[in-house]
Every structure is written in structure tokens, then in C-alpha cells.
Write a protein that holds these residues in place. Structure first.
Motif, PDB file in Angstrom:
ATOM      1  N   VAL A 281       3.794  -7.302   7.839  1.00  0.00           N
ATOM      2  CA  VAL A 281       4.910  -6.746   7.070  1.00  0.00           C
ATOM      3  C   VAL A 281       4.348  -5.738   6.068  1.00  0.00           C
ATOM      4  O   VAL A 281       3.339  -6.010   5.401  1.00  0.00           O
ATOM      5  CB  VAL A 281       5.691  -7.845   6.321  1.00  0.00           C
ATOM      6  N   LEU A 282       5.004  -4.582   5.976  1.00  0.00           N
ATOM      7  CA  LEU A 282       4.562  -3.532   5.053  1.00  0.00           C
ATOM      8  C   LEU A 282       5.592  -3.328   3.947  1.00  0.00           C
ATOM      9  O   LEU A 282       6.793  -3.250   4.212  1.00  0.00           O
ATOM     10  CB  LEU A 282       4.359  -2.208   5.806  1.00  0.00           C
ATOM     11  N   ARG A 283       5.068  -3.237   2.711  1.00  0.00           N
ATOM     12  CA  ARG A 283       5.899  -2.908   1.549  1.00  0.00           C
ATOM     13  C   ARG A 283       5.213  -1.795   0.767  1.00  0.00           C
ATOM     14  O   ARG A 283       4.001  -1.816   0.581  1.00  0.00           O
ATOM     15  CB  ARG A 283       6.113  -4.133   0.647  1.00  0.00           C
ATOM     16  N   HIS A 284       6.001  -0.841   0.289  1.00  0.00           N
ATOM     17  CA  HIS A 284       5.440   0.294  -0.441  1.00  0.00           C
ATOM     18  C   HIS A 284       4.893  -0.159  -1.805  1.00  0.00           C
ATOM     19  O   HIS A 284       5.522  -0.968  -2.501  1.00  0.00           O
ATOM     20  CB  HIS A 284       6.503   1.371  -0.659  1.00  0.00           C
ATOM     21  N   TYR A 285       3.742   0.399  -2.149  1.00  0.00           N
ATOM     22  CA  TYR A 285       3.134   0.110  -3.453  1.00  0.00           C
ATOM     23  C   TYR A 285       2.323   1.320  -3.898  1.00  0.00           C
ATOM     24  O   TYR A 285       1.461   1.809  -3.170  1.00  0.00           O
ATOM     25  CB  TYR A 285       2.231  -1.124  -3.364  1.00  0.00           C
ATOM     26  N   ILE A 286       2.631   1.818  -5.079  1.00  0.00           N
ATOM     27  CA  ILE A 286       1.918   2.968  -5.660  1.00  0.00           C
ATOM     28  C   ILE A 286       1.117   2.451  -6.848  1.00  0.00           C
ATOM     29  O   ILE A 286       1.701   2.013  -7.850  1.00  0.00           O
ATOM     30  CB  ILE A 286       2.905   4.066  -6.102  1.00  0.00           C
TER      31      ILE A 286
ATOM     32  N   ALA B 227       0.837  -1.197   0.000  1.00  0.00           N
ATOM     33  CA  ALA B 227       0.000   0.000   0.000  1.00  0.00           C
ATOM     34  C   ALA B 227       0.871   1.246   0.000  1.00  0.00           C
ATOM     35  O   ALA B 227       2.070   1.183   0.305  1.00  0.00           O
ATOM     36  CB  ALA B 227      -0.928   0.000   1.208  1.00  0.00           C
ATOM     37  N   GLU B 228       0.242   2.362  -0.355  1.00  0.00           N
ATOM     38  CA  GLU B 228       0.917   3.655  -0.318  1.00  0.00           C
ATOM     39  C   GLU B 228       0.573   4.356   0.991  1.00  0.00           C
ATOM     40  O   GLU B 228      -0.606   4.609   1.271  1.00  0.00           O
ATOM     41  CB  GLU B 228       0.495   4.520  -1.501  1.00  0.00           C
ATOM     42  N   ILE B 229       1.573   4.646   1.772  1.00  0.00           N
ATOM     43  CA  ILE B 229       1.365   5.292   3.072  1.00  0.00           C
ATOM     44  C   ILE B 229       0.664   6.633   2.891  1.00  0.00           C
ATOM     45  O   ILE B 229       1.003   7.395   1.987  1.00  0.00           O
ATOM     46  CB  ILE B 229       2.726   5.494   3.779  1.00  0.00           C
ATOM     47  N   GLY B 230      -0.306   6.890   3.760  1.00  0.00           N
ATOM     48  CA  GLY B 230      -1.005   8.168   3.719  1.00  0.00           C
ATOM     49  C   GLY B 230      -2.334   8.145   2.985  1.00  0.00           C
ATOM     50  O   GLY B 230      -3.097   9.104   3.062  1.00  0.00           O
ATOM     51  N   THR B 231      -2.620   7.048   2.273  1.00  0.00           N
ATOM     52  CA  THR B 231      -3.882   6.945   1.549  1.00  0.00           C
ATOM     53  C   THR B 231      -4.948   6.297   2.436  1.00  0.00           C
ATOM     54  O   THR B 231      -4.645   5.652   3.443  1.00  0.00           O
ATOM     55  CB  THR B 231      -3.701   6.121   0.265  1.00  0.00           C
ATOM     56  N   ARG B 232      -6.221   6.451   2.031  1.00  0.00           N
ATOM     57  CA  ARG B 232      -7.322   5.867   2.798  1.00  0.00           C
ATOM     58  C   ARG B 232      -7.269   4.341   2.777  1.00  0.00           C
ATOM     59  O   ARG B 232      -7.571   3.688   3.776  1.00  0.00           O
ATOM     60  CB  ARG B 232      -8.657   6.357   2.232  1.00  0.00           C
ATOM     61  N   ALA B 233      -6.888   3.781   1.626  1.00  0.00           N
ATOM     62  CA  ALA B 233      -6.789   2.320   1.521  1.00  0.00           C
ATOM     63  C   ALA B 233      -5.752   1.780   2.503  1.00  0.00           C
ATOM     64  O   ALA B 233      -5.978   0.744   3.153  1.00  0.00           O
ATOM     65  CB  ALA B 233      -6.426   1.938   0.091  1.00  0.00           C
ATOM     66  N   PHE B 234      -4.647   2.478   2.625  1.00  0.00           N
ATOM     67  CA  PHE B 234      -3.632   2.064   3.603  1.00  0.00           C
ATOM     68  C   PHE B 234      -4.173   2.170   5.020  1.00  0.00           C
ATOM     69  O   PHE B 234      -3.973   1.265   5.839  1.00  0.00           O
ATOM     70  CB  PHE B 234      -2.376   2.930   3.461  1.00  0.00           C
ATOM     71  N   GLY B 235      -4.867   3.273   5.331  1.00  0.00           N
ATOM     72  CA  GLY B 235      -5.390   3.479   6.683  1.00  0.00           C
ATOM     73  C   GLY B 235      -6.347   2.381   7.112  1.00  0.00           C
ATOM     74  O   GLY B 235      -6.291   1.908   8.254  1.00  0.00           O
ATOM     75  N   LYS B 236      -7.200   1.939   6.179  1.00  0.00           N
ATOM     76  CA  LYS B 236      -8.172   0.879   6.517  1.00  0.00           C
ATOM     77  C   LYS B 236      -7.461  -0.441   6.805  1.00  0.00           C
ATOM     78  O   LYS B 236      -7.755  -1.116   7.801  1.00  0.00           O
ATOM     79  CB  LYS B 236      -9.166   0.709   5.372  1.00  0.00           C
ATOM     80  N   PHE B 237      -6.545  -0.838   5.928  1.00  0.00           N
ATOM     81  CA  PHE B 237      -5.822  -2.098   6.122  1.00  0.00           C
ATOM     82  C   PHE B 237      -4.927  -2.035   7.359  1.00  0.00           C
ATOM     83  O   PHE B 237      -4.829  -2.998   8.129  1.00  0.00           O
ATOM     84  CB  PHE B 237      -4.972  -2.419   4.886  1.00  0.00           C
ATOM     85  N   HIS B 238      -4.257  -0.908   7.554  1.00  0.00           N
ATOM     86  CA  HIS B 238      -3.309  -0.788   8.657  1.00  0.00           C
ATOM     87  C   HIS B 238      -4.016  -0.899  10.011  1.00  0.00           C
ATOM     88  O   HIS B 238      -3.484  -1.532  10.943  1.00  0.00           O
ATOM     89  CB  HIS B 238      -2.566   0.548   8.575  1.00  0.00           C
ATOM     90  N   THR B 239      -5.183  -0.315  10.130  1.00  0.00           N
ATOM     91  CA  THR B 239      -5.923  -0.384  11.395  1.00  0.00           C
ATOM     92  C   THR B 239      -6.236  -1.832  11.766  1.00  0.00           C
ATOM     93  O   THR B 239      -6.060  -2.249  12.918  1.00  0.00           O
ATOM     94  CB  THR B 239      -7.227   0.427  11.283  1.00  0.00           C
ATOM     95  N   VAL B 240      -6.687  -2.616  10.785  1.00  0.00           N
ATOM     96  CA  VAL B 240      -7.045  -4.022  11.043  1.00  0.00           C
ATOM     97  C   VAL B 240      -5.809  -4.875  11.295  1.00  0.00           C
ATOM     98  O   VAL B 240      -5.753  -5.671  12.244  1.00  0.00           O
ATOM     99  CB  VAL B 240      -7.865  -4.575   9.858  1.00  0.00           C
ATOM    100  N   LEU B 241      -4.799  -4.734  10.435  1.00  0.00           N
ATOM    101  CA  LEU B 241      -3.610  -5.589  10.529  1.00  0.00           C
ATOM    102  C   LEU B 241      -2.778  -5.288  11.769  1.00  0.00           C
ATOM    103  O   LEU B 241      -2.238  -6.213  12.402  1.00  0.00           O
ATOM    104  CB  LEU B 241      -2.756  -5.421   9.274  1.00  0.00           C
ATOM    105  N   SER B 242      -2.654  -4.025  12.145  1.00  0.00           N
ATOM    106  CA  SER B 242      -1.889  -3.683  13.346  1.00  0.00           C
ATOM    107  C   SER B 242      -2.566  -4.224  14.604  1.00  0.00           C
ATOM    108  O   SER B 242      -1.888  -4.652  15.546  1.00  0.00           O
ATOM    109  CB  SER B 242      -1.713  -2.167  13.450  1.00  0.00           C
TER     110      SER B 242
END
Length: 369
Positions: free
Chosen positions: A212-217, A186-201
């Protein structure tokens, strides 16, 4: 007909005047060459580069920084680039002191972490990402971009092969290592990242997964990635033919060498003192001085025998220097190593020259006796 001829004459006169003005402007224009170095990948977001800077500081700071910028990219659409840049620095300033903030600005200026972002982009392209997904998750070779499918993929995750983790991967802090590996692209700072990050963390804190996080644009910008601070040489060769008088060139060259011979020191040798000490070798020393002056203008490759023990000699010279001057000497040798190497070889040649002269003198005296 006369009027037509006058009109044509007037048009030709104005054309000649315009051409002369353009020629004068071109002649007076600067001949400076401006070069831009563009990478093969598109420009990367500064927010992602800032996160990589945080990761170098510590893994803990990286994840703390992510918590504060979960949906920061929204401001990118409303704010100016400069305001968004300052906003990133303000968020980073919560975890960095002024010195590290200046280092972060310098890293931004040379785009030091852009290749790292592109590396993760290439890893994501090898998965490959599902169509139409801003962010996606890979759980033991199973892909999804829907949060409600995570539970289903985690059920039999341990029965599937465990994915390989790279050294640069960002792993959420956890005490257990034998957990199902969940990789978020995911791309840090986007809404899609925020939704996944909340659940996965949350799952990672509960000890359910190894997050594990990897950058993706998903949609890289079309703007080119311009680099600075990289070792690049722009060589421009003039193909213009120039006619020169060889006699004048030789005269100038000989006069230049004669003037340079009058200089006392050449590549560290004080030839005036050498000629005073070895007066019988004056001609040989003058020839050697000419050789040094001419060889100093061209950087010829060193031969194999010339490279022997150079590193040992350099290290020995640095170690034998006082502590306060050692770093200065090491910097001088590292920046001017070819010249320094050539100087050591020239010293060896001078020693051989003097030794041979002494041997010839001793043989002559022995023969005379």
C-alpha cells in the motif's frame, strides 16, 4: 541667515511638490481589489497530484504511471518549473488521450487534488514518521526506513494487529488479501521512493505482502498553496459616511417604482393582461405589482410554510417539460432557485387575491339579493 531661510523655503517647496505628485498618482491609481485565497497547508508537488488523477482513472494506470516516474523529481532541481510541468504531462500522455490531458491541465490549474495529498500528509504525521527519513515503511505498527529491516519485520507481522486501510489508499494489484500489510510513506519521483518501490513491488508480485502506498513529503516547501475555482466571496463594506437628502431619495425611489410599474412583465406576471381580464381588481393588481418590484430587490429568507412541496413542484415542472428543454430548465431552476421559489409563492398569493375578490363579490351580490 538669509541663505539658510532660502534653503529651508526651497526644501519646503520641493516637499509640497512631491506630496502633490504622490497625491495625484494615488488619485489616478486604480481602485480594483485583488484577492488571493491561500490554504492552510503548503504547496503540493504537481507530480503527486498527477498520480491522484491517474488513480481516479484506474488503479492499473496509477501503478503504471509510477513505474515511469520513479525518479522524475531529480529533474525538478535542474529544469525550470514550466519544463518540469511539461515533462509531467508528457509522462502522463503515455496513458491518457488528449481529452484527459486537457482535464489534467484543468485539475492542475485549480489544484483539485492538493487536498488529497494533504490528507495523506496528515495520516503520515499521525504515525509519526521516524526522524531523518525521506521515506519509511509501516508493517503492522512497526516502523523502519531501512530496506534491510523489512525481512525482520515481516516475520511476526501476522501476530500483530492488522492496520486499517482507507478508501483512498493505493493498493498494489494482487489476488490475495490475507497478506502482511506493508504501507510505504514516500514522495513519488524521489530516489528514496524508487529504492523502496522496487523491493516492495517485487515482493507484492511474488505474493509475499500487500503493498500500500501513501504520499509523504518529508520537507514541504514554504510556498503557500493558492487556490482557485473554489466558492469564496469577498465582501467589502464601505465605512465612509455620506450625507443624503431624504426628500430627493424618496422622489427618485417613487419615480423609479413608477417607471418599473409601466413595465408589462414582472417576475413572470403579465400585469397588462391581468388588468384587462380583471378590470375591477386594477388597484389590487397595481399594489401587488409594486410589492413584487420592491421584494425583487431584496432576498428575504423563506418561511417554513413557503418551503413546503417546493422540491416536488420543481421536479414536476422539469418532468413535464420536453426532453430537449428539460436540462436547460433544470439548470435555470438550480441556479436561480430562491427567485423561482419566490415566484411560485407569488403565484399562490395572486391566486388567493383573485379568489378572495370573487368571494367578496359573490357575498355582495347575495346580500344585495
Amino acid at each position: 541667515m538669509a541663505r539658510a531661510a532660502d534653503v529651508v523655503r526651497l526644501l519646503l517647496g520641493s516637499t509640497v511638490l512631491c506630496c502633490s505628485l504622490l497625491g495625484a498618482r494615488t488619485a489616478s491609481a486604480s481602485k480594483a481589489v485583488t484577492a488571493h485565497l491561500a490554504a492552510k497547508w503548503p504547496a503540493t508537488p504537481l507530480l503527486l497530484e498527477a498520480s491522484e488523477f491517474m488513480a481516479e482513472e484506474s488503479n492499473e494506470k496509477f501503478w503504471q504511471f509510477l513505474e515511469t516516474v520513479q525518479e522524475l523529481a531529480i529533474y525538478k532541481q535542474t529544469e525550470s518549473p514550466y519544463s518540469y510541468y511539461n515533462l509531467i504531462l508528457k509522462k502522463a500522455g503515455q496513458f491518457l488521450d488528449n481529452l484527459h490531458i486537457n482535464l489534467l491541465k484543468f485539475a492542475f490549474s485549480i489544484r483539485a487534488y492538493s487536498p488529497t495529498i494533504q490528507m495523506f500528509q496528515q495520516i503520515a504525521a499521525d504515525e509519526p514518521p521516524p526522524d531523518g527519513c525521506d521515506a519509511f515503511v509501516v508493517i503492522h505498527k512497526k516502523h523502519t526506513c531501512k530496506i534491510n529491516e523489512l525481512k525482520k519485520l515481516l516475520k511476526k507481522a501476522t501476530s500483530r494487529p492488522r492496520p486499517y486501510l482507507f478508501k483512498g489508499d493505493h493498493t498494489f494489484p494482487t489476488n490475495k488479501e490475507s497478506l502482511p500489510v506493508t504501507i510505504l510513506y514516500a514522495e513519488i519521483g524521489t530516489r528514496a521512493f524508487g529504492k523502496f518501490h522496487t523491493v516492495l513491488s517485487k515482493k507484492a508480485r511474488n505474493g509475499e505482502i500487500l503493498y500500500v502506498l501513501r504520499h509523504y513529503i518529508q520537507k514541504p516547501v514554504s510556498q503557500k498553496m493558492y487556490l482557485s475555482g473554489y466558492g469564496v466571496e469577498l465582501a467589502i463594506k464601505s465605512t465612509e459616511y455620506k450625507a443624503l437628502d431624504d426628500t430627493q431619495v424618496k422622489t427618485v425611489t417613487n419615480a423609479t417604482i413608477k417607471d418599473e410599474i409601466e413595465i408589462n412583465e414582472v417576475q413572470g406576471f403579465l400585469f397588462q393582461k391581468l388588468k384587462e381580464r380583471y378590470s375591477d381588481l386594477r388597484d389590487n393588481l397595481t399594489a401587488f405589482q409594486k410589492y413584487l418590484i420592491e421584494s425583487n430587490k431584496e432576498m428575504t429568507p423563506l418561511k417554513v410554510w413557503e418551503l413546503q412541496d417546493l422540491s416536488f413542484q420543481a421536479a414536476s415542472q422539469i418532468m413535464s417539460t420536453p426532453v430537449y428543454d428539460a436540462i436547460k430548465l433544470m439548470k435555470d431552476i438550480s441556479q436561480n432557485f430562491p427567485v423561482k421559489a419566490r415566484l411560485k409563492i407569488n403565484i399562490l398569493m395572486l391566486f388567493v387575491l383573485i379568489l378572495n375578490a370573487k368571494n367578496l363579490r359573490s357575498q355582495y351580490l347575495y346580500t344585495k339579493i
